[in-house]
Motif scaffolding. Sequence first.
Motif, PDB file in Angstrom:
ATOM      1  N   SER A   1       0.858  -1.183   0.000  1.00 29.19           N
ATOM      2  CA  SER A   1       0.000   0.000   0.000  1.00 29.19           C
ATOM      3  C   SER A   1       0.887   1.222   0.000  1.00 29.19           C
ATOM      4  N   PHE A   2       0.745   2.025  -1.029  1.00 29.53           N
ATOM      5  CA  PHE A   2       1.488   3.281  -1.116  1.00 29.53           C
ATOM      6  C   PHE A   2       0.602   4.384  -0.553  1.00 29.53           C
ATOM      7  N   LEU A   3       1.008   4.956   0.550  1.00 31.66           N
ATOM      8  CA  LEU A   3       0.253   6.035   1.174  1.00 31.66           C
ATOM      9  C   LEU A   3       0.842   7.342   0.688  1.00 31.66           C
ATOM     10  N   LYS A   4       0.110   8.020  -0.160  1.00 30.84           N
ATOM     11  CA  LYS A   4       0.649   9.210  -0.821  1.00 30.84           C
ATOM     12  C   LYS A   4      -0.031  10.466  -0.297  1.00 30.84           C
ATOM     13  N   THR A   5       0.745  11.520  -0.186  1.00 32.45           N
ATOM     14  CA  THR A   5       0.198  12.806   0.256  1.00 32.45           C
ATOM     15  C   THR A   5       0.867  13.915  -0.546  1.00 32.45           C
ATOM     16  N   PHE A   6       0.079  14.894  -0.911  1.00 28.18           N
ATOM     17  CA  PHE A   6       0.657  16.044  -1.607  1.00 28.18           C
ATOM     18  C   PHE A   6      -0.367  17.171  -1.685  1.00 28.18           C
ATOM     19  N   THR A   7       0.166  18.368  -1.869  1.00 26.23           N
ATOM     20  CA  THR A   7      -0.696  19.539  -2.017  1.00 26.23           C
ATOM     21  C   THR A   7      -1.257  19.589  -3.433  1.00 26.23           C
ATOM     22  N   PRO A   8      -2.557  19.667  -3.583  1.00 25.72           N
ATOM     23  CA  PRO A   8      -3.134  19.615  -4.930  1.00 25.72           C
ATOM     24  C   PRO A   8      -2.582  20.707  -5.857  1.00 25.72           C
ATOM     25  N   GLY A   9      -2.421  21.912  -5.309  1.00 24.04           N
ATOM     26  CA  GLY A   9      -2.008  23.043  -6.139  1.00 24.04           C
ATOM     27  C   GLY A   9      -0.596  22.949  -6.656  1.00 24.04           C
ATOM     28  N   LEU A  10       0.196  22.072  -6.078  1.00 19.18           N
ATOM     29  CA  LEU A  10       1.543  21.852  -6.603  1.00 19.18           C
ATOM     30  C   LEU A  10       1.567  20.645  -7.527  1.00 19.18           C
ATOM     31  N   GLY A  11       0.480  19.956  -7.585  1.00 19.49           N
ATOM     32  CA  GLY A  11       0.483  18.696  -8.311  1.00 19.49           C
ATOM     33  C   GLY A  11      -0.468  18.646  -9.480  1.00 19.49           C
ATOM     34  N   GLY A  12      -0.867  19.756 -10.018  1.00 13.34           N
ATOM     35  CA  GLY A  12      -1.717  19.728 -11.200  1.00 13.34           C
ATOM     36  C   GLY A  12      -3.196  19.849 -10.931  1.00 13.34           C
ATOM     37  N   ASP A  13      -3.566  20.045  -9.670  1.00 10.02           N
ATOM     38  CA  ASP A  13      -4.981  20.207  -9.325  1.00 10.02           C
ATOM     39  C   ASP A  13      -5.207  21.597  -8.718  1.00 10.02           C
ATOM     40  N   PRO A  14      -5.210  22.644  -9.503  1.00  9.83           N
ATOM     41  CA  PRO A  14      -5.291  23.982  -8.911  1.00  9.83           C
ATOM     42  C   PRO A  14      -6.659  24.353  -8.355  1.00  9.83           C
ATOM     43  N   LEU A  15      -7.669  23.565  -8.598  1.00  8.19           N
ATOM     44  CA  LEU A  15      -8.964  23.822  -7.964  1.00  8.19           C
ATOM     45  C   LEU A  15      -9.477  22.524  -7.361  1.00  8.19           C
ATOM     46  N   VAL A  16      -9.653  22.532  -6.050  1.00  8.37           N
ATOM     47  CA  VAL A  16     -10.253  21.388  -5.362  1.00  8.37           C
ATOM     48  C   VAL A  16     -11.410  21.912  -4.519  1.00  8.37           C
ATOM     49  N   VAL A  17     -12.580  21.375  -4.765  1.00 11.40           N
ATOM     50  CA  VAL A  17     -13.767  21.778  -4.008  1.00 11.40           C
ATOM     51  C   VAL A  17     -14.171  20.611  -3.111  1.00 11.40           C
ATOM     52  N   TYR A  18     -14.201  20.867  -1.823  1.00  7.47           N
ATOM     53  CA  TYR A  18     -14.444  19.822  -0.834  1.00  7.47           C
ATOM     54  C   TYR A  18     -15.919  19.807  -0.431  1.00  7.47           C
ATOM     55  N   ARG A  19     -16.223  18.951   0.512  1.00  7.40           N
ATOM     56  CA  ARG A  19     -17.594  18.822   1.025  1.00  7.40           C
ATOM     57  C   ARG A  19     -17.976  20.114   1.740  1.00  7.40           C
ATOM     58  N   LYS A  20     -19.201  20.551   1.547  1.00  7.77           N
ATOM     59  CA  LYS A  20     -19.628  21.806   2.163  1.00  7.77           C
ATOM     60  C   LYS A  20     -19.687  21.653   3.683  1.00  7.77           C
ATOM     61  N   PRO A  21     -19.516  22.752   4.405  1.00  7.02           N
ATOM     62  CA  PRO A  21     -19.550  22.673   5.868  1.00  7.02           C
ATOM     63  C   PRO A  21     -20.902  22.168   6.369  1.00  7.02           C
ATOM     64  N   ALA A  22     -20.863  21.581   7.553  1.00  5.73           N
ATOM     65  CA  ALA A  22     -22.081  20.979   8.103  1.00  5.73           C
ATOM     66  C   ALA A  22     -23.171  22.020   8.334  1.00  5.73           C
ATOM     67  N   ASN A  23     -22.786  23.254   8.641  1.00  4.22           N
ATOM     68  CA  ASN A  23     -23.805  24.261   8.944  1.00  4.22           C
ATOM     69  C   ASN A  23     -24.149  25.129   7.735  1.00  4.22           C
ATOM     70  N   ALA A  24     -23.713  24.730   6.558  1.00  3.08           N
ATOM     71  CA  ALA A  24     -23.999  25.537   5.365  1.00  3.08           C
ATOM     72  C   ALA A  24     -25.483  25.443   5.016  1.00  3.08           C
ATOM     73  N   PRO A  25     -26.107  26.576   4.698  1.00 13.81           N
ATOM     74  CA  PRO A  25     -27.554  26.562   4.483  1.00 13.81           C
ATOM     75  C   PRO A  25     -27.966  26.009   3.125  1.00 13.81           C
ATOM     76  N   ASP A  26     -27.132  26.194   2.111  1.00 16.77           N
ATOM     77  CA  ASP A  26     -27.532  25.720   0.782  1.00 16.77           C
ATOM     78  C   ASP A  26     -26.324  25.116   0.073  1.00 16.77           C
ATOM     79  N   GLN A  27     -26.195  25.367  -1.232  1.00 17.12           N
ATOM     80  CA  GLN A  27     -25.186  24.650  -1.992  1.00 17.12           C
ATOM     81  C   GLN A  27     -23.985  25.529  -2.329  1.00 17.12           C
ATOM     82  N   ILE A  28     -22.875  24.893  -2.624  1.00 16.94           N
ATOM     83  CA  ILE A  28     -21.673  25.610  -3.060  1.00 16.94           C
ATOM     84  C   ILE A  28     -21.935  26.228  -4.425  1.00 16.94           C
ATOM     85  N   GLU A  29     -21.437  27.457  -4.603  1.00 17.84           N
ATOM     86  CA  GLU A  29     -21.551  28.114  -5.913  1.00 17.84           C
ATOM     87  C   GLU A  29     -20.173  28.532  -6.391  1.00 17.84           C
TER      88      GLU A  29
END
Lengths: 144, 515
Positions: free
Chosen positions: B139-167
């Motif tokens: 098992s290769f456990l890999k870690t890296f910063t997306p913005g240094l690795g070709g993923d300049p936009l990463v959108v994560y799960r919205k916060p638990a208290n968010a009222p609606d959707q990510i825009e």
Amino acid sequence: MNVTRPFSSLRRAGYTLIEVVATAAVIAVGMSGAASLSGTMMAQEDLSWRVAVARNYQENIARLWQLGLSPNETMALIPSASGNPLLSEVVGASPTLTPTGQVNEDLMGVMEAAVCSFTINTANVAGAGAGGTNQITIYRPTLR
Amino acid sequence: MVFALIMMVVAGLFIGATASLMSNRAMQASYLDVAMKRRIAMENSKAFNQQFMLERTFNVGNTVLPLQTGRFDNDWGGVNTGSGWTNLRAFASTSLPGTLATVYPYNYTGLRPSGSYLITQKTTRPSVLTEVDAFTAYSFLKTFTPGLGGDPLVVYRKPANAPDQIELADKGAGLSLKVNGRAVIRDPDSFFAPSTANPFELPIRVKSLYIQKHSATRKLFCKESVDGEDIPPSNLAASRSTNGPTPSTVTAADLYDGTLNVIDNDSNPDNSLWHFMAREKAAGTGDYVTITSKAATGISTDPWHIVSYKTSDAPAVQPLFPPPSYPRGYGATYHVLTINLDHPSLPHLRIHGVIDQIVLMGQTGAALASAATLPPVMITMVPNGASPNDFINLQCVNENNRRMVVGVQDNRQTTLDVYWNGSSASPTSINWRMVLINENRTIWANLPSSITKKVIITGGVMTNWSFKRRGNGSADRLTLTPDNNPEPAGASGPRFSSLLPRDGWMENYFLPTPP
């Protein structure tokens, strides 16, 4: 002048009826044995073919489920015996894929388990004879 | 007679051979069950290894005892922990593939663009499972910063208290941004309100799109950045990804639910900006300052200083970059924190939400080029306890070439307006080097008024809430691009990548032992 034919030449003239009958009987027995053996071998080969198809079919069900498909999705992807003459000869009863819940063997990981069953048709008529049922137990990770 | 006898011999041989062949065929058929069970048991073991590893390895400091065996009933597979491990910290790894002592015959890059930090662990077949072929599961456990690795936009799960959707764009406002790389969506559900159309087109242009999970009723797609054609997700299926445990992590599944918590996360100090600062200070490789007061302090040549403006003095005396409608609606005083990004002694900053405006003073001319080798800096802008966050205005002045990570956080979805001002080397673009991490803030990127001027953020954006823009024009007016040279020649200070939060994921290499 008396001319006498040697006795040996008389003997070479042919076989006795008993010899011919005995030989024919031996050949007949041999041929019937061969025919019977051939029939048995053909039946054995047919059963071997059914077993091979059945295990391949069963293993494919297992692998598709392990990839993450639901049982319904898995069975929808697998060829159906209905309208498939060759597969109909193999399938004795509809194969089943039954999830059996989650297990955590030795507390080392929560896995989903399922049992895949397949019954081979043993009769000459499609789907007419249910032979032995083979069950395999398959697992997949809950984190996937 | 002789002919008949020959025929009988030949026929006998033929029948004998056929019988032998059929016998072998029957034996082969009888072994099919055994062979299939061995294969299924291997697949079960492979799945077991994945579950076992994912449940443990990205937790903080986990320990696995050696020679522990997990075994399915009736020998349908199992794993053994081999030599086990102690205090495994995947997010603290500084091992790069090129520096590993052991060479593995695998793909060093793996599922994500570019290289990554990695740790390897393995399990094996339990020795009691003699009916299962021997294997080693790496098992290769890999870690890296997306913005240094070709993923300049990463959108994560919205916060638990968010009222609606990510825009990613204001409703009906058209395109938002261009991603010069891969856009990664961790939780598609976060984009959907009950009325959201399915499939939903993301208002962005990308080179490729990676979606963490797929749902028939909540599909996402977007268009390609060059020709504008619809682009499908580049991955099926996705590998699980995580920032590590958070205070809300209870089950193993929670660990991989797409949550972003990397600015101040006590549950995973190995992947938290706040804790990175303490670590650097303890190591003597960089100090930090905590700003909890809005009182005026310092002068303009300092690494940072605060100026308080009386709103009653406007317009005679007012901030250099006054916010909209200033001074109406801004209280009696307006507090501005200015940070000089070209100052070599600039410490890392922990800024509490007592400041109204933060000005990031970039560079121009020769200072712009030389800023690339200055020590990288971490800046966190966090709420002031449970109080409303006063900080709602961020000014980016001139251009920036210093390696910098900015983390903005709130406990609600308070708006943060970001502006770009000042001068730039090119009349058509502003290059702003920054890894921006947004936790629970609604960010508006206010583009320059000139429609021909682009803003290029080099380093990218990690966000769990809305990131939108104001300003007309095409998508590329706001471009996110990876930082392809995070460790330039002659750079001082610690490695930039060691100061950046990472995404972690696992790649499995399951190797049956050759007979």
